[in-house]
Design an enzyme around this catalytic site. Sequence first.
Site: not given
Length: 407
Positions: A193, A347, A377
């Site tokens: 991320s 995501d 995600h």
Amino acid sequence: MRGNALLALLLLVGALSSYYLYSPIPEQIEQRWKLLLTDCFFRTLSHLADLSELLGVKDYMGIMMFITKMEAVVPVSDEHVRVTEELFDGVQVMVYEPNCRHSDGDLRRAVIYLHGGGWCLGSSRMEPYDHLSRQMVKELNAVVVSVEYRLAPAHHFPVPFQDVYRVVKYFLQRSVLARYAVDPERIAVSGDSAGGNLAAAVAQQLHQDPEQQVQLKVQALLYPVLQALDLNTPSYQQNENMPILPRRLMVRFWSEYLTSNKSLFRAMLTNSHNGLESASLLKFVNWSTLLPESFRGSYRYSAPPIEAQGAGPALDGLTDPRASPLLVPDAALRPLPKTYMLTCEYDVLRDDGLMYATRLRHAGVHVTHRHYSGGFHGALMFVVWPTDFDIGHRMTRDYVRWLEHNL
Ligand SMILES: *[C@@H]1O[C@H](CO)[C@@H](O)[C@H](O)[C@H]1NC(C)=O
Ligand SMILES: *[C@@H]1O[C@H](CO)[C@@H](O)[C@H](O)[C@H]1NC(C)=O
């Protein structure tokens, strides 16, 4: 004990918030109920954080930090792994090493790992990261440097990036590598991320640095954030309300990374935050050319508008490739190391990763792209009971196996 309390909390939250149960989570996603409950917890926390900020009790990210604290552990050495807290050029790091004497000349691999959390949350001391670091030490016989970079909004861009860059520059000195018995030819940078964002940015900057001698062998980017110019890519639209990272939260992370000025958040929500400085860069995030057709679906491309005012004071960060690694020309991609790219269907950041994979390949970089069609995600963080998901375990396994063969 902590697990039980957490489960009880999750159930309570789930029961109390049955009105949330109208949910965008697709029917076919595996372990759907578990994901629904997990999502309830995160959404409730986010609403509490909004309320708290509104009432002036504590700012939004201050409340969201609860997630980080809830999962905090004190990393300790065990029979396999030695853990030490160090300062690398003034920046805190946790160093995980195999807990056995290495024979002379027996050099090890290394992974510099950057945690996720939207540049605002997270810590290398969270249980899932501690877990992952240990796993990499054991399975790869690697030294893992997990970086405790400073966070926004207290420290806006470029501070988190600079902290990470200082650590990497420090670690890649031959004398330091020798101290940890690390092979200079076998070093990875990796992160998930926002950590994937920092990893990609660091890999690029190292190649712009004429004095840098030791370079990275691989970069492994796990559902990374790679650009802020277009926050309406098909994946942003499709996954607007998807757990664990709804669009609004990602927009919030971006705006808090770059500035304290709330007007950027509002402009980003409507994708109207670009100024003149963005105009020549939009081609680098043009998803009508950079996304494979199957991911474009029925979405119609329209370029983000260029506003005369733009994002104002935050603009420097907005167009800086150290914040948005997608915004460099091909020439800056060419020297990059072999790449592992993980993307998830559910995501908002899916298309950032897909576009970067396309661009890296065009530039001649070797890319292994692993797309999880049932992935969401943050799944890598969900490997600890009670919020453990099969897909999180699979992603971790595939990722570590790739490092095994390529690092
Ligand atoms: C994006 O790509 C499309 C198709 O090639 C092109 O028509 C459009 O002008 C491009 N827009 C930008 C901003 O690069
Ligand atoms: C925030 O940004 C907006 C738009 O650029 C600007 O008009 C405003 O003056 C800024 N506010 C502060 C407190 O800097």
